[in-house]
Design a protein around this motif. Structure first.
Motif, PDB file in Angstrom:
ATOM      1  N   VAL A 142       0.859  -1.273   0.089  1.00  0.00           N
ATOM      2  CA  VAL A 142      -0.118  -0.157  -0.132  1.00  0.00           C
ATOM      3  C   VAL A 142       0.796   1.194  -0.164  1.00  0.00           C
ATOM      4  O   VAL A 142       2.016   1.225   0.475  1.00  0.00           O
ATOM      5  N   PRO A 143       0.542   2.260  -0.635  1.00  0.00           N
ATOM      6  CA  PRO A 143       1.131   3.579  -0.453  1.00  0.00           C
ATOM      7  C   PRO A 143       1.306   4.106   0.648  1.00  0.00           C
ATOM      8  O   PRO A 143       0.516   3.753   1.470  1.00  0.00           O
ATOM      9  N   ASN A 144       2.366   4.862   0.894  1.00  0.00           N
ATOM     10  CA  ASN A 144       2.656   5.641   2.392  1.00  0.00           C
ATOM     11  C   ASN A 144       1.416   6.365   2.820  1.00  0.00           C
ATOM     12  O   ASN A 144       1.187   6.181   4.041  1.00  0.00           O
ATOM     13  N   SER A 145       0.691   7.120   1.981  1.00  0.00           N
ATOM     14  CA  SER A 145      -0.498   7.598   2.582  1.00  0.00           C
ATOM     15  C   SER A 145      -1.478   6.762   3.200  1.00  0.00           C
ATOM     16  O   SER A 145      -2.515   7.132   3.805  1.00  0.00           O
ATOM     17  N   GLU A 146      -1.675   5.423   2.874  1.00  0.00           N
ATOM     18  CA  GLU A 146      -2.672   4.436   3.372  1.00  0.00           C
ATOM     19  C   GLU A 146      -2.028   3.731   4.406  1.00  0.00           C
ATOM     20  O   GLU A 146      -2.911   2.955   5.045  1.00  0.00           O
ATOM     21  N   ASP A 162      -8.244 -24.497  25.200  1.00  0.00           N
ATOM     22  CA  ASP A 162      -8.273 -25.683  24.099  1.00  0.00           C
ATOM     23  C   ASP A 162      -7.593 -25.244  23.060  1.00  0.00           C
ATOM     24  O   ASP A 162      -7.773 -24.558  22.174  1.00  0.00           O
ATOM     25  N   PRO A 163      -6.474 -25.959  23.023  1.00  0.00           N
ATOM     26  CA  PRO A 163      -5.356 -25.681  21.928  1.00  0.00           C
ATOM     27  C   PRO A 163      -5.771 -26.257  20.632  1.00  0.00           C
ATOM     28  O   PRO A 163      -5.271 -26.043  19.563  1.00  0.00           O
ATOM     29  N   THR A 164      -7.150 -26.833  20.760  1.00  0.00           N
ATOM     30  CA  THR A 164      -7.337 -27.515  18.994  1.00  0.00           C
ATOM     31  C   THR A 164      -8.282 -26.618  18.697  1.00  0.00           C
ATOM     32  O   THR A 164      -8.714 -26.756  17.448  1.00  0.00           O
ATOM     33  N   LYS A 165      -8.810 -25.562  19.113  1.00  0.00           N
ATOM     34  CA  LYS A 165      -9.964 -24.629  18.746  1.00  0.00           C
ATOM     35  C   LYS A 165      -9.343 -23.507  17.992  1.00  0.00           C
ATOM     36  O   LYS A 165      -8.503 -23.005  18.297  1.00  0.00           O
ATOM     37  N   ASN A 166      -9.922 -22.947  16.907  1.00  0.00           N
ATOM     38  CA  ASN A 166      -9.579 -21.771  16.002  1.00  0.00           C
ATOM     39  C   ASN A 166      -8.139 -21.860  15.837  1.00  0.00           C
ATOM     40  O   ASN A 166      -7.437 -20.830  15.645  1.00  0.00           O
ATOM     41  N   LEU A 167      -7.454 -22.943  15.338  1.00  0.00           N
ATOM     42  CA  LEU A 167      -6.128 -22.830  14.791  1.00  0.00           C
ATOM     43  C   LEU A 167      -5.673 -21.972  13.985  1.00  0.00           C
ATOM     44  O   LEU A 167      -4.739 -21.095  13.990  1.00  0.00           O
ATOM     45  N   ILE A 168      -6.657 -22.004  12.742  1.00  0.00           N
ATOM     46  CA  ILE A 168      -6.224 -21.050  11.752  1.00  0.00           C
ATOM     47  C   ILE A 168      -6.540 -19.510  11.915  1.00  0.00           C
ATOM     48  O   ILE A 168      -5.698 -18.899  11.733  1.00  0.00           O
ATOM     49  N   GLU A 169      -7.515 -19.246  12.779  1.00  0.00           N
ATOM     50  CA  GLU A 169      -7.947 -17.871  13.008  1.00  0.00           C
ATOM     51  C   GLU A 169      -6.563 -17.240  13.990  1.00  0.00           C
ATOM     52  O   GLU A 169      -6.253 -16.214  13.861  1.00  0.00           O
ATOM     53  N   LYS A 170      -6.271 -18.451  15.014  1.00  0.00           N
ATOM     54  CA  LYS A 170      -5.065 -17.967  15.718  1.00  0.00           C
ATOM     55  C   LYS A 170      -3.782 -17.552  15.223  1.00  0.00           C
ATOM     56  O   LYS A 170      -3.292 -16.778  15.421  1.00  0.00           O
ATOM     57  N   ASP A 171      -3.467 -18.282  14.182  1.00  0.00           N
ATOM     58  CA  ASP A 171      -2.336 -18.152  13.387  1.00  0.00           C
ATOM     59  C   ASP A 171      -2.264 -16.901  12.570  1.00  0.00           C
ATOM     60  O   ASP A 171      -1.509 -16.055  12.643  1.00  0.00           O
ATOM     61  N   VAL A 172      -3.639 -16.609  12.016  1.00  0.00           N
ATOM     62  CA  VAL A 172      -3.947 -15.483  11.021  1.00  0.00           C
ATOM     63  C   VAL A 172      -3.681 -13.931  12.157  1.00  0.00           C
ATOM     64  O   VAL A 172      -2.934 -13.098  11.856  1.00  0.00           O
ATOM     65  N   LYS A 173      -4.148 -14.200  13.221  1.00  0.00           N
ATOM     66  CA  LYS A 173      -3.758 -13.064  14.437  1.00  0.00           C
ATOM     67  C   LYS A 173      -2.475 -13.087  14.722  1.00  0.00           C
ATOM     68  O   LYS A 173      -2.066 -11.884  15.074  1.00  0.00           O
ATOM     69  N   ARG A 174      -1.880 -13.964  14.918  1.00  0.00           N
ATOM     70  CA  ARG A 174      -0.371 -14.201  15.481  1.00  0.00           C
ATOM     71  C   ARG A 174       0.367 -13.311  14.410  1.00  0.00           C
ATOM     72  O   ARG A 174       1.302 -12.630  14.431  1.00  0.00           O
ATOM     73  N   GLN A 175       0.293 -13.757  13.007  1.00  0.00           N
ATOM     74  CA  GLN A 175       0.888 -13.360  11.849  1.00  0.00           C
ATOM     75  C   GLN A 175       0.627 -11.685  11.727  1.00  0.00           C
ATOM     76  O   GLN A 175       1.574 -10.870  11.627  1.00  0.00           O
ATOM     77  N   THR A 176      -0.534 -11.258  12.040  1.00  0.00           N
ATOM     78  CA  THR A 176      -0.900  -9.803  12.067  1.00  0.00           C
ATOM     79  C   THR A 176      -0.258  -9.244  13.148  1.00  0.00           C
ATOM     80  O   THR A 176       0.399  -7.984  12.774  1.00  0.00           O
ATOM     81  N   LEU A 177      -0.243  -9.736  14.199  1.00  0.00           N
ATOM     82  CA  LEU A 177       0.388  -8.947  15.521  1.00  0.00           C
ATOM     83  C   LEU A 177       1.771  -8.889  15.081  1.00  0.00           C
ATOM     84  O   LEU A 177       2.584  -7.848  15.277  1.00  0.00           O
ATOM     85  N   LEU A 178       2.605  -9.834  14.585  1.00  0.00           N
ATOM     86  CA  LEU A 178       4.054  -9.558  14.064  1.00  0.00           C
ATOM     87  C   LEU A 178       4.256  -8.821  13.029  1.00  0.00           C
ATOM     88  O   LEU A 178       5.387  -8.063  12.881  1.00  0.00           O
ATOM     89  N   GLU A 179       3.337  -8.622  12.096  1.00  0.00           N
ATOM     90  CA  GLU A 179       3.315  -7.352  10.998  1.00  0.00           C
ATOM     91  C   GLU A 179       3.447  -6.093  11.876  1.00  0.00           C
ATOM     92  O   GLU A 179       4.048  -5.082  11.604  1.00  0.00           O
ATOM     93  N   LEU A 180       2.322  -6.059  12.665  1.00  0.00           N
ATOM     94  CA  LEU A 180       2.134  -4.719  13.502  1.00  0.00           C
ATOM     95  C   LEU A 180       3.497  -4.559  14.193  1.00  0.00           C
ATOM     96  O   LEU A 180       3.947  -3.123  14.484  1.00  0.00           O
ATOM     97  N   LEU A 181       4.141  -5.412  14.845  1.00  0.00           N
ATOM     98  CA  LEU A 181       5.315  -5.270  15.880  1.00  0.00           C
ATOM     99  C   LEU A 181       6.380  -4.720  14.739  1.00  0.00           C
ATOM    100  O   LEU A 181       7.027  -3.714  15.170  1.00  0.00           O
ATOM    101  N   ASP A 182       6.532  -5.161  13.493  1.00  0.00           N
ATOM    102  CA  ASP A 182       7.730  -4.632  12.389  1.00  0.00           C
ATOM    103  C   ASP A 182       7.326  -3.180  12.160  1.00  0.00           C
ATOM    104  O   ASP A 182       8.052  -2.280  12.028  1.00  0.00           O
ATOM    105  N   PHE A 183       6.177  -3.001  12.199  1.00  0.00           N
ATOM    106  CA  PHE A 183       5.592  -1.609  11.595  1.00  0.00           C
ATOM    107  C   PHE A 183       5.872  -0.572  12.741  1.00  0.00           C
ATOM    108  O   PHE A 183       6.228   0.727  12.347  1.00  0.00           O
ATOM    109  N   VAL A 184       5.285  -0.898  13.815  1.00  0.00           N
ATOM    110  CA  VAL A 184       5.640  -0.039  15.103  1.00  0.00           C
ATOM    111  C   VAL A 184       7.187   0.355  15.171  1.00  0.00           C
ATOM    112  O   VAL A 184       7.499   1.484  15.733  1.00  0.00           O
TER     113      VAL A 184
END
Length: 502
Positions: free
Chosen positions: A77-81, A101-123
């Motif tokens: 995305v451009p810098n303005s966005e 429960d480690p077996t619930k929402n595995l995919i969603e938890k991974d998506v959130k984790r990856q997003t948090l790591l992206e935010l960490l790099d951006f900050v």
């Protein structure tokens, strides 16, 4: 593929696992019913139509985010966005999951984790944060971090005492919580964060909720909180008095009400660095904190858990203002443990450190009650306590103070030394006692002889009084045995000469 990932988010509506900040907009949990994205976005699963350029309005409020897909990489995305994308990603992370429960929402938890790591790099970058971004970030941290801990039954059973057999309890959600904590640290310490704007959202309510988390049983979480509170105290000067007062209130409640809290050591460590930054002369407020908070913290049974941090805080005050030595010693004597030998050893260690820094004037103010207490410790049947008290005479600074005030100290301490020399059971304590007696004799032979004569006289008087008391009891027993028993007359029972058979 991405569409399939988010389609697995639960559709059942429910409340967030944690309360949010009180703001004009709200976040969602893993049970929210969001609306679909544009064609290249993840489908959060409701199936209902929405505005073509709006991304999941339930998760990303229209007042905050407009037309930004949260799963796009920042590089696309451009810098303005980028700031709008940042808000979208932060809002996506407001969805919370059940980690028990480690077996619930595995995919969603991974998506959130990856997003948090992206935010960490951006900050970690150099983009200046807008006010909506600060609001979204504070809200996301509140949703993920602020929660009520379950009752600590283990601590309730142990009554707040330390138990070396207890292993720390670890939060199953820590893999996500750690990233959120790291993100909050980076966010607060970022040079791109305007403290004047951020203080509206990192406010008193936010700080209080942050302090509540220090009661977590997970030591990793308390360590992260310690770092964050350090940074908040350093960046937001306007909040400093409030933070000190809020921490003081936690200490008050711990000492005078519950005597059970998991984060006292970490909070004292924070206060140690705060005290080191106090300007001289010390304000009356800070001296009151020493007397009303730090000194009473010596009282709880669990002192050993946080003693090192507490001792450091006290030493910082003494280093700032040596006149406080006598105040601290009076406080230690007030809360001196009588039946807890381990606490006595801690008190004696702290007392030695204070005496190394005390000046002659302050020492003379407290030397009489101080050496009366040291004399009691010398006569302790717990050999470590007696040994630790006698070790004071191995410290040159303390010996110098004693030598200059020997006319007052020797009459107080000599009876304890003589009792030890006569009948203490431990050979190490006996040898140390004899060495201390020799030191006093070398300091002032005439004074020692005079005090020793006085001690013998007092001992003889006590012995005479004891004999008189025994004789008086014998006379009473004889008189009672000759008088006949009638009616409800009280009977004096003579102790049996032979032991009771079991």
């Amino acid at each position: 593929m991405l569409r399939q990932f988010l389609s697995k988010l639960p559709r059942k509506s429910g409340k967030s696992d944690s309360p949010e900040l009180t703001r004009s907009t709200s976040c969602t949990t893993a049970g929210s019913t969001p609306q679909p994205h544009r064609s290249n976005s993840l489908n959060l699963g409701s199936g209902r139509p929405c505005a073509p350029k709006r991304t999941s309005s339930a998760v990303f409020p229209a007042s905050v985010v407009a037309g930004i897909e949260p799963l796009l990489p920042f590089k696309d995305v451009p810098n303005s966005e980028k700031m709008n994308l940042f808000v979208s990603k932060v809002s996506l992370c407001c969805v919370t999951f059940d980690f028990t429960d480690p077996t619930k929402n595995l995919i969603e938890k991974d998506v959130k984790r990856q997003t948090l790591l992206e935010l960490l790099d951006f900050v970690s970058g150099s983009v200046r944060f807008s006010e909506p971004a600060i609001l979204a970030m504070c809200r996301m941290c509140a949703v993920n971090l602020f929660r009520v801990f379950p009752p600590n039954y283990r601590s309730a059973v142990s009554n707040g005492g330390e138990n070396d057999d207890d292993e720390p309890m670890f939060d199953p959600a820590w893999p996500h919580l750690q990233i959120v904590y790291d993100l909050l640290v980076k966010f607060i310490t970022s040079s791109c964060l305007d403290a004047k704007v951020a203080k509206k959202y990192i406010d008193h309510s936010f700080i209080l909720r942050l302090l509540d988390l220090f009661d977590s049983e997970d030591p990793r979480e308390r360590d992260c909180l310690k770092t964050i509170l350090h940074r908040v105290y350093g960046k937001f000067m306007v909040h400093r008095p409030f933070i000190r007062k809020a921490i003081s209130n936690i200490f008050y409640r711990f000492v005078f009400e519950i005597e059970r809290h998991n984060g006292i050591a970490e909070l004292l460590e924070i206060f140690g660095s705060i005290i080191s930054g106090f300007a001289l002369p010390l304000k009356e407020e800070h001296k009151i904190f020493l007397w009303r908070v730090l000194i009473p913290l010596h009282k709880p049974k669990s002192l050993g858990v946080y003693f090192q941090q507490l001792s450091y805080c006290v030493s910082q005050f003494i280093e700032k203002e040596p006149k406080l030595c006598s105040t601290v010693i009076r406080g230690l004597l007030k809360y001196w443990p009588i039946t807890n030998s381990q606490k006595e050893l801690m008190f004696l260690g702290e007392l030695e450190e204070i005496l190394e820094a005390i000046n002659m004037v302050e020492f003379q103010k407290v030397m009489v009650p101080l050496f009366w207490r040291i004399g009691c410790c010398i006569n302790s049947f717990h050999f470590q306590v007696a040994e630790r008290a006698l070790f004071f005479w191995n410290n040159d600074q303390i010996v110098n103070l004693i030598a200059h005030n020997r006319h007052v100290i020797l009459p107080i301490i000599l009876p304890a030394l003589e009792k030890n020399a006569q009948n203490h059971w431990n050979h190490a304590v006996l040898n140390l006692t004899i060495n201390v007696r020799k030191m006093f004799m070398e300091m002032d032979d005439q004074l020692f002889i005079s005090c020793h004569i006085h001690f013998k006289e007092e001992e003889a008087k006590v012995s005479i009084l004891s004999e008189k008391r025994k004789e008086a009891w014998k006379q009473l027993e004889n008189a009672a045995s000759l008088k006949p028993i009638a009616g409800n007359t009280a009977v004096l029972v003579t102790p049996l000469a032979t032991p009771i058979a079991y």
